[in-house]
Design a protein around this motif. Structure first.
Motif, PDB file in Angstrom:
ATOM      1  N   VAL A 132     -38.866 -36.778  -7.129  1.00  0.00           N
ATOM      2  CA  VAL A 132     -37.402 -36.783  -7.245  1.00  0.00           C
ATOM      3  C   VAL A 132     -36.936 -38.047  -7.959  1.00  0.00           C
ATOM      4  CG1 VAL A 132     -35.240 -36.762  -5.938  1.00  0.00           C
ATOM      5  CG2 VAL A 132     -37.149 -35.330  -5.207  1.00  0.00           C
ATOM      6  N   GLU A 133     -37.592 -39.162  -7.687  1.00  0.00           N
ATOM      7  CA  GLU A 133     -37.207 -40.418  -8.339  1.00  0.00           C
ATOM      8  C   GLU A 133     -37.342 -40.338  -9.853  1.00  0.00           C
ATOM      9  OE1 GLU A 133     -38.185 -43.888  -5.066  1.00  0.00           O
ATOM     10  OE2 GLU A 133     -39.832 -43.103  -6.280  1.00  0.00           O
ATOM     11  N   ASP A 134     -38.405 -39.700 -10.341  1.00  0.00           N
ATOM     12  CA  ASP A 134     -38.607 -39.654 -11.791  1.00  0.00           C
ATOM     13  C   ASP A 134     -38.026 -38.404 -12.448  1.00  0.00           C
ATOM     14  OD1 ASP A 134     -40.462 -37.588 -11.314  1.00  0.00           O
ATOM     15  OD2 ASP A 134     -42.165 -38.944 -11.370  1.00  0.00           O
ATOM     16  N   GLY A 135     -37.288 -37.585 -11.665  1.00  0.00           N
ATOM     17  CA  GLY A 135     -36.549 -36.475 -12.250  1.00  0.00           C
ATOM     18  C   GLY A 135     -37.319 -35.195 -12.433  1.00  0.00           C
ATOM     19  N   ARG A 136     -38.560 -35.115 -11.953  1.00  0.00           N
ATOM     20  CA  ARG A 136     -39.282 -33.844 -12.063  1.00  0.00           C
ATOM     21  C   ARG A 136     -38.593 -32.760 -11.237  1.00  0.00           C
ATOM     22  NH1 ARG A 136     -44.897 -35.367  -9.968  1.00  0.00           N
ATOM     23  NH2 ARG A 136     -43.908 -37.347  -9.397  1.00  0.00           N
ATOM     24  N   THR A 137     -38.015 -33.155 -10.106  1.00  0.00           N
ATOM     25  CA  THR A 137     -37.160 -32.270  -9.308  1.00  0.00           C
ATOM     26  C   THR A 137     -35.833 -32.976  -9.130  1.00  0.00           C
ATOM     27  OG1 THR A 137     -38.987 -31.227  -8.111  1.00  0.00           O
ATOM     28  CG2 THR A 137     -36.829 -31.176  -7.057  1.00  0.00           C
ATOM     29  N   ARG A 138     -34.746 -32.264  -9.378  1.00  0.00           N
ATOM     30  CA  ARG A 138     -33.430 -32.877  -9.222  1.00  0.00           C
ATOM     31  C   ARG A 138     -32.637 -32.141  -8.156  1.00  0.00           C
ATOM     32  NH1 ARG A 138     -28.883 -30.741 -12.747  1.00  0.00           N
ATOM     33  NH2 ARG A 138     -29.518 -28.632 -13.319  1.00  0.00           N
ATOM     34  N   PHE A 139     -31.801 -32.897  -7.464  1.00  0.00           N
ATOM     35  CA  PHE A 139     -30.894 -32.329  -6.474  1.00  0.00           C
ATOM     36  C   PHE A 139     -29.518 -32.163  -7.114  1.00  0.00           C
ATOM     37  CE2 PHE A 139     -34.136 -33.549  -3.549  1.00  0.00           C
ATOM     38  CZ  PHE A 139     -33.930 -32.818  -2.394  1.00  0.00           C
ATOM     39  N   VAL A 140     -28.874 -31.048  -6.836  1.00  0.00           N
ATOM     40  CA  VAL A 140     -27.494 -30.803  -7.247  1.00  0.00           C
ATOM     41  C   VAL A 140     -26.719 -30.383  -5.999  1.00  0.00           C
ATOM     42  CG1 VAL A 140     -25.953 -29.438  -8.701  1.00  0.00           C
ATOM     43  CG2 VAL A 140     -28.226 -30.048  -9.547  1.00  0.00           C
ATOM     44  N   PRO A 141     -25.677 -31.151  -5.622  1.00  0.00           N
ATOM     45  CA  PRO A 141     -25.216 -32.419  -6.186  1.00  0.00           C
ATOM     46  C   PRO A 141     -26.239 -33.542  -5.948  1.00  0.00           C
ATOM     47  CG  PRO A 141     -23.546 -31.415  -4.755  1.00  0.00           C
ATOM     48  CD  PRO A 141     -24.828 -30.697  -4.501  1.00  0.00           C
ATOM     49  N   ALA A 142     -26.240 -34.522  -6.848  1.00  0.00           N
ATOM     50  CA  ALA A 142     -27.226 -35.598  -6.784  1.00  0.00           C
ATOM     51  C   ALA A 142     -27.072 -36.470  -5.547  1.00  0.00           C
ATOM     52  CB  ALA A 142     -27.123 -36.457  -8.052  1.00  0.00           C
ATOM     53  N   ASP A 168     -50.653 -29.691  -7.001  1.00  0.00           N
ATOM     54  CA  ASP A 168     -50.574 -30.850  -7.893  1.00  0.00           C
ATOM     55  C   ASP A 168     -49.370 -30.773  -8.819  1.00  0.00           C
ATOM     56  OD1 ASP A 168     -51.531 -33.353  -8.635  1.00  0.00           O
ATOM     57  OD2 ASP A 168     -52.628 -32.546 -10.353  1.00  0.00           O
ATOM     58  N   GLU A 169     -48.323 -30.095  -8.353  1.00  0.00           N
ATOM     59  CA  GLU A 169     -47.091 -29.964  -9.136  1.00  0.00           C
ATOM     60  C   GLU A 169     -45.950 -29.654  -8.173  1.00  0.00           C
ATOM     61  OE1 GLU A 169     -45.629 -27.716 -13.256  1.00  0.00           O
ATOM     62  OE2 GLU A 169     -47.397 -27.009 -12.161  1.00  0.00           O
ATOM     63  N   GLU A 170     -44.778 -30.205  -8.480  1.00  0.00           N
ATOM     64  CA  GLU A 170     -43.618 -29.976  -7.624  1.00  0.00           C
ATOM     65  C   GLU A 170     -43.266 -28.493  -7.600  1.00  0.00           C
ATOM     66  OE1 GLU A 170     -42.478 -30.786 -11.776  1.00  0.00           O
ATOM     67  OE2 GLU A 170     -43.691 -31.857 -10.291  1.00  0.00           O
ATOM     68  N   PRO A 171     -42.766 -27.968  -6.471  1.00  0.00           N
ATOM     69  CA  PRO A 171     -42.569 -26.521  -6.340  1.00  0.00           C
ATOM     70  C   PRO A 171     -41.330 -25.966  -7.021  1.00  0.00           C
ATOM     71  CG  PRO A 171     -42.008 -27.631  -4.298  1.00  0.00           C
ATOM     72  CD  PRO A 171     -42.568 -28.679  -5.199  1.00  0.00           C
ATOM     73  N   PHE A 172     -40.363 -26.804  -7.371  1.00  0.00           N
ATOM     74  CA  PHE A 172     -39.156 -26.296  -8.034  1.00  0.00           C
ATOM     75  C   PHE A 172     -38.556 -27.396  -8.908  1.00  0.00           C
ATOM     76  CE2 PHE A 172     -38.213 -28.011  -3.974  1.00  0.00           C
ATOM     77  CZ  PHE A 172     -38.686 -27.128  -3.021  1.00  0.00           C
ATOM     78  N   GLU A 173     -37.827 -26.941  -9.920  1.00  0.00           N
ATOM     79  CA  GLU A 173     -37.216 -27.870 -10.866  1.00  0.00           C
ATOM     80  C   GLU A 173     -35.897 -28.418 -10.321  1.00  0.00           C
ATOM     81  OE1 GLU A 173     -36.840 -25.432 -14.299  1.00  0.00           O
ATOM     82  OE2 GLU A 173     -39.004 -25.165 -14.545  1.00  0.00           O
ATOM     83  N   THR A 174     -35.124 -27.558  -9.665  1.00  0.00           N
ATOM     84  CA  THR A 174     -33.793 -27.934  -9.171  1.00  0.00           C
ATOM     85  C   THR A 174     -33.633 -27.480  -7.736  1.00  0.00           C
ATOM     86  OG1 THR A 174     -32.834 -27.750 -11.389  1.00  0.00           O
ATOM     87  CG2 THR A 174     -31.305 -27.658  -9.528  1.00  0.00           C
ATOM     88  N   VAL A 175     -33.003 -28.318  -6.926  1.00  0.00           N
ATOM     89  CA  VAL A 175     -32.633 -27.951  -5.565  1.00  0.00           C
ATOM     90  C   VAL A 175     -31.113 -27.995  -5.493  1.00  0.00           C
ATOM     91  CG1 VAL A 175     -32.815 -28.489  -3.117  1.00  0.00           C
ATOM     92  CG2 VAL A 175     -34.744 -28.968  -4.640  1.00  0.00           C
ATOM     93  N   TYR A 176     -30.493 -26.823  -5.354  1.00  0.00           N
ATOM     94  CA  TYR A 176     -29.031 -26.774  -5.229  1.00  0.00           C
ATOM     95  C   TYR A 176     -28.682 -26.722  -3.747  1.00  0.00           C
ATOM     96  CZ  TYR A 176     -24.169 -25.541  -5.441  1.00  0.00           C
ATOM     97  OH  TYR A 176     -22.802 -25.577  -5.274  1.00  0.00           O
ATOM     98  N   ILE A 177     -27.902 -27.702  -3.296  1.00  0.00           N
ATOM     99  CA  ILE A 177     -27.518 -27.804  -1.893  1.00  0.00           C
ATOM    100  C   ILE A 177     -26.060 -27.383  -1.736  1.00  0.00           C
ATOM    101  CG2 ILE A 177     -27.266 -29.340   0.081  1.00  0.00           C
ATOM    102  CD1 ILE A 177     -30.156 -28.973  -0.726  1.00  0.00           C
ATOM    103  N   HIS A 178     -25.843 -26.338  -0.970  1.00  0.00           N
ATOM    104  CA  HIS A 178     -24.470 -25.902  -0.704  1.00  0.00           C
ATOM    105  C   HIS A 178     -24.014 -26.431   0.647  1.00  0.00           C
ATOM    106  CE1 HIS A 178     -25.890 -22.901   2.176  1.00  0.00           C
ATOM    107  NE2 HIS A 178     -26.736 -22.453   1.270  1.00  0.00           N
ATOM    108  N   GLY A 179     -22.731 -26.303   0.892  1.00  0.00           N
ATOM    109  CA  GLY A 179     -22.150 -26.825   2.125  1.00  0.00           C
ATOM    110  C   GLY A 179     -22.238 -25.845   3.273  1.00  0.00           C
ATOM    111  N   LEU A 180     -21.602 -26.236   4.352  1.00  0.00           N
ATOM    112  CA  LEU A 180     -21.534 -25.427   5.559  1.00  0.00           C
ATOM    113  C   LEU A 180     -20.279 -24.568   5.516  1.00  0.00           C
ATOM    114  CD1 LEU A 180     -22.827 -25.171   8.516  1.00  0.00           C
ATOM    115  CD2 LEU A 180     -21.071 -26.806   9.205  1.00  0.00           C
ATOM    116  N   VAL A 181     -20.377 -23.334   5.975  1.00  0.00           N
ATOM    117  CA  VAL A 181     -19.201 -22.469   6.042  1.00  0.00           C
ATOM    118  C   VAL A 181     -18.437 -22.791   7.325  1.00  0.00           C
ATOM    119  CG1 VAL A 181     -18.323 -20.119   6.037  1.00  0.00           C
ATOM    120  CG2 VAL A 181     -20.412 -20.659   4.786  1.00  0.00           C
ATOM    121  N   ARG A 182     -17.202 -23.241   7.158  1.00  0.00           N
ATOM    122  CA  ARG A 182     -16.344 -23.564   8.301  1.00  0.00           C
ATOM    123  C   ARG A 182     -15.189 -22.563   8.344  1.00  0.00           C
ATOM    124  NH1 ARG A 182     -17.319 -28.651  10.395  1.00  0.00           N
ATOM    125  NH2 ARG A 182     -18.782 -29.931   9.195  1.00  0.00           N
ATOM    126  N   ASP A 183     -14.400 -22.632   9.406  1.00  0.00           N
ATOM    127  CA  ASP A 183     -13.271 -21.711   9.490  1.00  0.00           C
ATOM    128  C   ASP A 183     -12.123 -22.214   8.619  1.00  0.00           C
ATOM    129  OD1 ASP A 183     -11.882 -23.708  10.859  1.00  0.00           O
ATOM    130  OD2 ASP A 183     -12.005 -22.725  12.808  1.00  0.00           O
TER     131      ASP A 183
END
Length: 963
Positions: free
Chosen positions: A413-423, A595-610
């Motif tokens: 993640v530090e070198d950008g092979r896998t990125r989080f969205v939002p960062a 020997d390789e990261e499992p995904f290019e991008t991890v998209y994190i969504h929020g929690l569904v609230r009322d």
């Protein structure tokens, strides 16, 4: 012909069955660029909840978008065996028949679980289909499938061979009801009204404090654990106790001597500054004990698996010799002889922990050692499934060296092979990785991946044989053989015992229910000697197998084309709550095994609230059933709501009214298609825009191209809200409200211009259906076929790739829309009767503008209720003034409305809105309100302030128009 009313239920069932039966969810595209999404596998016991609806809608939007773009789009799907949850469901079922899993035996119980899975385990996947999830169902996986089990065993053995899996004695979260270790994710902390018991511990050997006291006071929320105390800690800098560090106290009730140590864990400001240390029953105390030199095997354990009190012994050991009396075995084997001394009074043995608490408090009080009791709110851990208080318990378990695995997972993640969205979620990921602890992967269950370890007796000359120091060490007194199967374990055992047990013997696997003492399995006085190896009874943590999801679902350890093409996957869509429990573990396993990261991008969504921003829970009564919403409003409306509500980095505020609103949007599009059908507007023969001469047609072509570009940009950036809301605005306002209204006169005129308009209208509607398909698949597929014969289904049609370009027609139609909108707003604000026709005056126009006004006279007459267009000043009297693109227009209102009454109404309404806005501003300026009020109340006040301020501004503008 389209029905007059849009009814989603029949359409959804028909089209989903069609797509699945025709293989549309994974069309054969071997040469196309792969795009792969991993579905977070839902529990096989689960049912679709609103969180699933959000998560799966976002994934389906991405996969349908890429499928339309021609990618080899694959959405890997499957379910998790959910060890604890599934076992609980089945145990409750058999309990109704008067059975327990123990009475049934392991094999029969597991057969029952598989039967349950076959009958009831597919509920959630059927519900996913109702949502429209276009998964690769033909290759659905289950984490307990034989191939998956083979892969799990392979990973376990490889990790052990690499020194990354080991057996250790540590504290775990123990559930006394389920009688298994559980993960942190399965523990929920609740505030419970409890107490601080302040207890006197007498100092030993005549030692006194500087103030003359012959005791110290400790405060505890768990007085029952006094039976297993091993230390008392004080802070190294606490002058009050510096003189007694290294001395001893006499434990009340048990009379054991306990050492006083200096440790930073003790807080001088909390209570007396003295802390009782029970390393076998508290995570912090465990670390204090280790720092004080107490090995985990020496830590006292006062509970059995059900949290009942068991005896604790002070042990004295003498080493001697044992003669087995067998000529073929070594005559002399050096072994310890134990001399255990019980320390817990018999009246406490067998009491449940909370019964023991009452009994011990009473005993302390009777001894005069209970100084005082203080009421206190306690943060208490509960099992999320069992509902009982979790006990930190010292057991022998299998662990993964997560700290070593985390090194490369962090670097990826530090070198950008896998990125989080939002960062911003990278910080959460890094924080967990930096503070990672050994991962307990064994669970005391029957349903799950059984740990591939077999046990036999230790050789007494083995230097790795652990020294027995506690009666709780029985599990460590067996030699583990970690192997892929029993035959491999036998090979390892034969090698281990080769020089130790001479002669002929065979090795068998002990039955699960056999009462075999592993120290005495070797039967010496029979013609055929048999050595039993006993399989580890535990199974692996569910997160272990689900951590292998990215590559095992593709057939690993077999090397195949799917694995080569689809690993690593393109994107993972998941919630923030399992970044560590699942995302991080997939990263660690993927990098270690593949020997390789499992995904290019991890998209994190929020929690569904009322709708008020509160977390949903059954106790609050604010949960939402997505299936009920689908029944009422249709899957498309729910999906569109989820997309439109998903703003990066924010939780989703779910309001049922939005679902209803987007159902109206679906109806709007349905009615637009019905209008098109009635006007002879049909499917476009080409994805390229038709030739167009009229301004309104050139304008809609440019607007459609812009909408396609906006949709592409939004989805590329994972801005699901922008994708949905921009399309909503384009479809509702630009196409339905403006374009279809503006072309009605052109269609009525007939001739070539009408044919051009039909071609353009059909082409634009086709593009709308394609752009909307990822979010609203059922409605769009139905309309796609209703408009004419098609060579292929919409689900596999091409995504628009259009050049918006520039066209002066866009500016002209934009001017017309702005002018009509301004006239309509003025009429509404000033209470002009809908039937009243007005004159439009302007004396600032040039010849080009005069020509424009004339060209669009029919639209102004029909859409703005204008009956006269004049290039002369408006007559004297009350007029409403408008400014559009720098030109001032006037609408005479004398005789149309009561001008004086209208001015008075607007003035009063403006003053009221300003007053309310000022009051809200005062509230929001008060730090006390902002800091102490509930967040949802503060946000509501801000929303109301913005609305009142905007209303006041609008009313003042209306007054200004009247002059």
């Amino acid at each position: 012909m389209l029905e007059k009313t849009f009814t989603p239920a029949e359409i959804e069932a028909r089209w989903y069955a069609h797509w699945e039966s025709t293989g549309a969810f994974r069309p054969s595209r071997p040469e196309a660029k792969p795009f792969t999404i991993l579905l977070p596998p839902p529990n096989v016991t689960g049912t679709l909840h609103i969180g699933h609806a959000l998560n799966q809608t976002l994934q389906d939007i991405l996969i349908r978008w890429q499928r339309l773009k021609g990618a080899d789009a694959r959405w890997i799907v499957g379910t998790d065996h959910a060890g604890i949850a599934t076992q609980m469901v089945v145990e409750r079922t058999i309990a109704g028949q008067g059975l327990t899993r123990q009475s049934m035996g392991r094999a029969a119980f597991l057969e029952t679980v598989w039967e349950w899975k076959g009958q009831s385990g597919g509920a959630i996947t059927r519900q996913m289909r109702r949502l429209g999830a276009s998964c690769d169902w033909a290759n659905e996986r289950f984490t307990m499938d034989p191939a998956f089990n083979k892969a799990v065993v392979e990973v376990f053995v490889r990790l052990h061979e690499a020194g990354l899996i080991y057996r250790d004695k540590r504290l775990v979260n123990w559930d006394p009801k389920l009688k298994t270790a559980i993960s942190d994710l399965e523990v929920e902390t609740r505030e419970v009204q409890g107490h601080f018991w302040h207890i006197r511990y007498p100092l030993a050997d005549g030692v006194r404090l500087s103030d003359g006291r012959d005791y110290i006071v400790v405060a505890t929320t768990r007085p029952e654990t006094i039976l297993a105390d091993m230390l008392v800690a004080v802070h190294p800098d606490d002058e009050r106790y510096r003189s007694v560090v290294g001395q001893h106290v006499i434990l009340p009730i048990t009379g054991r001597r306990v050492r006083i140590v200096a440790d930073v864990h003790a807080d001088p400001e909390l209570g007396s500054g003295c802390v009782k240390i029970t390393p076998g029953h508290d995570f912090n105390d465990f670390e204090v004990g280790r720092r004080a030199g107490i090995a985990p095997a020496e830590m006292l354990n006062m509970f059995d698996a059900e949290a009942n009190i068991v005896q604790i012994y002070e042990e004295r050991e003498e080493w001697g010799v044992t003669n087995y009396g067998d000529d073929e075995l070594p005559d002399i084997v050096e072994e310890p002889t134990r001399n255990p001394i019980p320390t817990i009074p018999q009246e406490f043995i067998g009491l449940h922990r909370f019964e023991a608490r009452e009994a011990i408090v009473a005993a302390l009080n009777a001894l005069g050692l209970l100084e005082r009791v203080e009421a206190k709110i306690i943060q208490t851990p509960f099992g999320d499934r069992s509902g009982v208080v979790i006990e930190p318990w010292l057991t022998d378990q299998w662990y993964v060296d997560a700290a070593k695995l985390a090194v490369e997972a962090r670097a990826a993640v530090e070198d950008g092979r896998t990125r989080f969205v939002p960062a911003t979620w990278e910080k959460t990921y890094f924080n967990w990785m930096e503070n990672i602890q050994p991962w307990c992967v064994s669970r005391q269950l029957w349903w799950g991946h059984r740990i591939p370890v077999w046990y036999g007796p230790w050789r007494s000359d083995d230097p790795d044989r652990p020294t027995p120091t506690s009666i709780a060490d029985n599990d460590l007194q067996t030699k583990p053989f970690i192997a892929r199967d029993f035959a491999s374990a036998v090979t390892l055992a034969q090698e281990y015992y080769r020089d130790y047990y001479p002669g002929d013997y065979i090795i068998n696997e002990a039955p699960d229910e056999a009462d075999v003492s592993l120290q005495n399995e070797f039967l010496h006085h029979t013609p055929l000697r048999i050595l039993h190896l006993k399989r580890d009874a535990d199974v692996l943590d569910t997160w272990f197998s689900s951590g292998l999801w990215p590559f095992v679902t593709l057939g690993w350890p077999d090397q195949n084309e799917d694995l080569k093409r689809c690993y690593p996957s393109s994107v993972l869509v998941t919630g923030f709550d399992i970044i560590f429990f699942w995302v991080a573990r997939m990263m660690m396993f993927g990098l270690q095994i593949m020997d390789e990261e499992p995904f290019e991008t991890v998209y994190i969504h929020g929690l569904v609230r009322d709708a008020k921003g509160q977390k949903m829970s059954k106790s609050k009564g604010n949960t939402v059933d997505p299936l009920e919403l689908i029944d009422r409003f249709g899957a498309d409306a729910l999906r569109f709501t989820m997309a439109a509500s998903e703003a990066q980095g924010r939780d989703v505020k779910f309001d049922e009214k939005r679902v209803e609103g987007y159902r109206n949007f679906a109806t709007k599009l349905w009615n637009a298609a019905r209008f098109a059908e009635s006007q002879g507007i049909k499917a476009s023969p080409s994805p390229e825009p038709p030739a167009a001469t009229h301004a309104v047609n050139r304008w809609i072509i440019a607007e459609t191209a812009k909408a396609a570009a906006d949709a592409e940009a939004a989805l590329t950036a994972y801005r699901f809200d922008q994708y949905a809301l921009q399309l909503y605005q384009f479809v509702w306002s630009r196409y339905c409200d403006w374009y279809l209204e503006l072309i009605k006169p052109l269609l009525a005129e007939g001739g070539d211009l009408a044919e051009e308009t039909r071609a353009v209208a059909g082409w634009a509607l086709d593009r709308i259906l394609v752009l909307l398909h990822p979010a609203m698949p059922f409605l769009t597929e139905e309309l796609w076929h209703a408009l004419g014969e098609r060579q292929q289904d919409l689900i596999v049609a091409g995504w628009p790739d259009l050049d918006a370009g520039t066209d002066e027609a866009g500016a002209e139609i934009g001017w017309l829309i702005e002018l009509v909108s301004a006239i309509r707003s003025a009429r509404t604000e000033l209470n002009v009767p809908p039937a009243a026709k007005l004159a439009l005056h302007s004396n600032e126009v040039d010849s080009a503008l005069i020509a424009r006004l004339e060209r669009h006279r029919p639209a102004l007459e029909r859409l703005a209720r204008i009956d006269t267009i004049a290039t002369t000043p408006a007559p004297a009297g009350g007029v409403a003034q408008l400014v559009v693109e720098g030109c001032t227009y006037a609408l005479p209102l004398e005789g149309v409305i009561d001008l004086a009454a209208e001015r008075a109404r607007l003035q009063k309404a403006a003053e009221q809105a300003e007053k309310e806005a000022a009051a809200l501003d005062g509230r929001l300026s008060n730090p006390g309100f902002v800091e102490r009020a509930k967040p949802e109340a503060v946000e509501k006040a801000r929303e109301d302030h913005a609305a009142r301020s905007a209303e006041a501004e609008r009313l003042r503008a209306a007054l200004a128009r009247l002059g």
